[in-house]
Scaffold this active site. Structure first.
Site, PDB file in Angstrom:
ATOM      1  N   ASP A 194     -10.575 -32.281   3.136  1.00  0.00           N
ATOM      2  CA  ASP A 194     -11.592 -33.296   2.910  1.00  0.00           C
ATOM      3  C   ASP A 194     -12.941 -32.635   2.606  1.00  0.00           C
ATOM      4  O   ASP A 194     -13.003 -31.532   2.061  1.00  0.00           O
ATOM      5  CB  ASP A 194     -11.651 -34.242   4.113  1.00  0.00           C
ATOM      6  CG  ASP A 194     -11.982 -35.676   3.728  1.00  0.00           C
ATOM      7  OD1 ASP A 194     -13.145 -35.939   3.367  1.00  0.00           O
ATOM      8  OD2 ASP A 194     -11.094 -36.546   3.796  1.00  0.00           O
ATOM      9  N   ASP A 195     -14.025 -33.265   2.948  1.00  0.00           N
ATOM     10  CA  ASP A 195     -15.387 -32.842   2.587  1.00  0.00           C
ATOM     11  C   ASP A 195     -15.750 -31.477   3.197  1.00  0.00           C
ATOM     12  O   ASP A 195     -15.071 -30.972   4.083  1.00  0.00           O
ATOM     13  CB  ASP A 195     -16.368 -33.914   3.065  1.00  0.00           C
ATOM     14  CG  ASP A 195     -17.654 -33.958   2.259  1.00  0.00           C
ATOM     15  OD1 ASP A 195     -17.931 -33.011   1.500  1.00  0.00           O
ATOM     16  OD2 ASP A 195     -18.388 -34.960   2.401  1.00  0.00           O
ATOM     17  N   LYS A 225      -8.800 -36.880  -3.360  1.00  0.00           N
ATOM     18  CA  LYS A 225      -9.440 -37.990  -2.653  1.00  0.00           C
ATOM     19  C   LYS A 225     -10.863 -38.090  -3.184  1.00  0.00           C
ATOM     20  O   LYS A 225     -11.624 -37.125  -3.118  1.00  0.00           O
ATOM     21  CB  LYS A 225      -9.445 -37.743  -1.141  1.00  0.00           C
ATOM     22  CG  LYS A 225     -10.190 -38.822  -0.354  1.00  0.00           C
ATOM     23  CD  LYS A 225     -10.208 -38.510   1.139  1.00  0.00           C
ATOM     24  CE  LYS A 225     -11.070 -39.510   1.900  1.00  0.00           C
ATOM     25  NZ  LYS A 225     -11.122 -39.216   3.354  1.00  0.00           N
ATOM     26  N   ASP A 250     -14.418 -40.074  -3.141  1.00  0.00           N
ATOM     27  CA  ASP A 250     -15.233 -40.918  -2.265  1.00  0.00           C
ATOM     28  C   ASP A 250     -16.295 -41.702  -3.041  1.00  0.00           C
ATOM     29  O   ASP A 250     -16.302 -41.730  -4.268  1.00  0.00           O
ATOM     30  CB  ASP A 250     -15.857 -40.041  -1.169  1.00  0.00           C
ATOM     31  CG  ASP A 250     -15.852 -40.710   0.194  1.00  0.00           C
ATOM     32  OD1 ASP A 250     -16.004 -41.947   0.263  1.00  0.00           O
ATOM     33  OD2 ASP A 250     -15.713 -40.002   1.209  1.00  0.00           O
ATOM     34  N   ARG A 271      -8.721 -47.157  -1.128  1.00  0.00           N
ATOM     35  CA  ARG A 271      -9.180 -47.673   0.161  1.00  0.00           C
ATOM     36  C   ARG A 271      -9.650 -49.105  -0.024  1.00  0.00           C
ATOM     37  O   ARG A 271     -10.274 -49.447  -1.025  1.00  0.00           O
ATOM     38  CB  ARG A 271     -10.302 -46.787   0.688  1.00  0.00           C
ATOM     39  CG  ARG A 271      -9.810 -45.476   1.305  1.00  0.00           C
ATOM     40  CD  ARG A 271      -9.341 -45.656   2.730  1.00  0.00           C
ATOM     41  NE  ARG A 271     -10.419 -46.240   3.491  1.00  0.00           N
ATOM     42  CZ  ARG A 271     -11.482 -45.553   3.922  1.00  0.00           C
ATOM     43  NH1 ARG A 271     -11.574 -44.255   3.687  1.00  0.00           N
ATOM     44  NH2 ARG A 271     -12.438 -46.147   4.593  1.00  0.00           N
ATOM     45  N   ASP A 313     -14.457 -47.102   6.867  1.00  0.00           N
ATOM     46  CA  ASP A 313     -13.713 -46.051   7.561  1.00  0.00           C
ATOM     47  C   ASP A 313     -13.186 -46.522   8.916  1.00  0.00           C
ATOM     48  O   ASP A 313     -13.858 -47.239   9.657  1.00  0.00           O
ATOM     49  CB  ASP A 313     -14.606 -44.832   7.793  1.00  0.00           C
ATOM     50  CG  ASP A 313     -14.922 -44.095   6.499  1.00  0.00           C
ATOM     51  OD1 ASP A 313     -14.392 -44.473   5.444  1.00  0.00           O
ATOM     52  OD2 ASP A 313     -15.722 -43.141   6.552  1.00  0.00           O
ATOM     53  N   GLN A 358      -0.311 -58.639  -2.442  1.00  0.00           N
ATOM     54  CA  GLN A 358       0.205 -58.958  -3.772  1.00  0.00           C
ATOM     55  C   GLN A 358      -0.384 -58.061  -4.851  1.00  0.00           C
ATOM     56  O   GLN A 358       0.091 -58.058  -5.990  1.00  0.00           O
ATOM     57  CB  GLN A 358      -0.067 -60.429  -4.120  1.00  0.00           C
ATOM     58  CG  GLN A 358      -1.527 -60.754  -4.411  1.00  0.00           C
ATOM     59  CD  GLN A 358      -2.293 -61.144  -3.165  1.00  0.00           C
ATOM     60  OE1 GLN A 358      -1.792 -60.984  -2.065  1.00  0.00           O
ATOM     61  NE2 GLN A 358      -3.483 -61.667  -3.337  1.00  0.00           N
TER      62      GLN A 358
END
EC number: 3.2.1.22
Length: 471
Positions: free
Chosen positions: A72-73, A147, A149, A205, A209, A251
């Protein structure tokens, strides 16, 4: 108490906003793996990633499907004179290519992170306006997953069109490199991502968070209930908060593009065992990615046995790829210490004609709960085969690895052969088609037409079943 129903909205929108196949051939089932952020935040290094990967492999989790190792970061030290990103040489002395090669040599896939903004969320260089050179950097370093952001986006949000084009720029740049790279949007559901994400990404997402709380409200996560179009997603969102926001979105997800409810908090913080089981079950059922957020080098036995529950993972990896639907939701009077209390029933179809069913108790006390075939097969007409058949009930948690066995595996740093399912040797799709008993749980009874499925569900817990047509 009173109920909320979403079946009409879900059924109507399905015909309008269908889900396209994978735009890049990836993400045919929800991704599984590990991400550094939830536990380590900026305390990342080459050694952390390689040690974590070795541990995941030794514990048998890689062969259960957890193959993405995602950095990650906080990995960058800036840009070079040509404008390309540079890895922090103190944290990653051998460079990102070395990390990628080590992971690939051990049958893992390598994930990295950036942001569709001037900076990342931790203040490192972002990729807004530099999509092509950054995509090439990731491809050159043999990255398999990005990923992406939403911090420091210079105000480029507010309508679906604006956000779509900001994220499409990186999608196009990744595709231009010629390297298959799984594209995971992390824009917190801003600007109705679930309507446009599947055309340019493999997952997105859909909320702020997550935090390791089951129901606790937090002013930093200001939207609650079913506010799926939250204007300020925030962070420190509880498990139930995120789940309720996700309820109407199923859906808009499917094979190739998934609603991402954020990393798993199993083994993080102080969730109870029942809360961790409910969390893992519901993420599996709605086809969210299953990304471990815990420190796998210090997992407790009960959390390990949840992450390794093949019968639940098989629900998530079901090839049909249809997220379950929340059929009903009631508020209840026995609220917890935060004033929260509700119960829910979810149901969804599986590839081989089976059905998955969850009775979720968000109240503060154990309670009897029940459902019927009419509720489980809510889309079926009276007199249909589903409603006139008898179904065998399989408890998806009944054959869970016991704590003694899990502790021995953790202490010996080696998964005993035959205890865990090996999806490398036999995929979940193949195992399901061959009726591998490890993927179905334990039969506990049958449900005939007009009968009622009764059970007792613990506080903040779940009853989780696979229904199979009786022989």
């Amino acid at each position: 108490m009173f109920a909320f129903y979403f079946l009409t909205a879900c059924t109507t929108l399905k015909g309008v906003f269908g889900v396209s196949p994978s735009y890049n051939g990836l993400g045919l089932t929800p991704q599984m793996g590990w991400d550094s952020w939830n536990t380590f935040a900026c305390d990342v290094s080459e050694q952390l990633l390689l040690d974590t990967a070795d541990r995941i492999s030794d514990l048998g989790l890689k062969d259960m499907g957890y193959k993405y190792v995602i950095l990650d970061d906080c990995w960058s030290s800036g840009r070079d004179s040509d404008g390309f990103l540079v890895a922090d040489k103190h944290k990653f002395p051998n460079g990102m290519g070395h990390v990628a090669d080590h992971l690939h040599n051990n049958s893992f896939l390598f994930g990295m992170y950036s942001s569709a903004g001037e900076y990342t969320c931790a203040g490192y260089p972002g990729s807004l306006g530099r999509e092509e050179e950054d995509a090439q950097f990731f491809a050159n370093n043999r990255v398999d997953y990005l990923k992406y952001d939403n911090c420091y986006n210079k105000g480029q949000f507010g309508t679906p069109d604006v956000s779509y084009h900001r994220y499409k720029a990186m999608s196009d740049a990744l595709n231009k490199t010629g390297r298959p790279i799984f594209y995971s949007l992390c824009n917190w559901g801003q600007d109705l991502t679930f309507y446009w994400g599947s055309g340019i990404a493999n997952s997105w997402r859909m909320s702020g968070d997550i935090t390791a709380e089951f129901t606790r409200p937090d002013s930093r996560c200001p939207c609650d209930g079913d506010e799926y179009d939250c204007k300020y997603a925030g962070f420190h969102c509880s498990i139930m908060n995120i789940l309720n926001k996700a309820a109407p979105m199923g859906q808009n997800a499917g094979v190739g593009g998934w609603n991402d409810l954020d990393n798993l908090e199993v083994g993080v913080g102080n969730l109870t065992d029942d809360e961790e089981k409910a969390h893992f079950s519901m993420w599996a059922m709605v086809k969210s990615p299953l990304i471990i957020g815990a420190d796998v080098n210090h997992l407790k036995a009960s959390s390990y046995s949840i992450y390794s529950q093949a019968s639940v993972i098989a629900i998530n990896q079901d090839p049909k790829g249809i997220p379950a639907t929340r059929v009903w939701r009631y508020y209840v009077s026995d609220t917890d210490e935060y004033g929260q209390g509700e119960i829910q029933m979810w149901s969804g179809p599986l590839d081989n004609g089976d059905q998955v069913v969850a009775l979720l108790n968000g109240g503060s006390v154990a309670r009897p709960m029940n459902t019927t075939l009419e509720e489980i097969f809510f889309d079926s007409n009276l007199g249909s085969k589903e409603l006139t058949s008898t179904w065998d009930i399989y408890d998806l948690w009944a054959n869970r690895v016991d704590n003694s066995t899990a502790s021995a595996i953790l202490e010996q740093n080696k998964a005993a052969t035959g205890i865990l399912y090996n999806a490398t040797e036999q995929s979940y799709k193949d195992g399901l088609s061959k009726n591998d008993t490890r993927l179905f749980g334990q039969k506990i009874g049958s449900l005939s037409p007009n009968a009622i499925l009764n059970t007792t569900v613990p506080a903040h817990g779940i009853a989780f079943y696979r229904l199979r047509p009786s022989a």
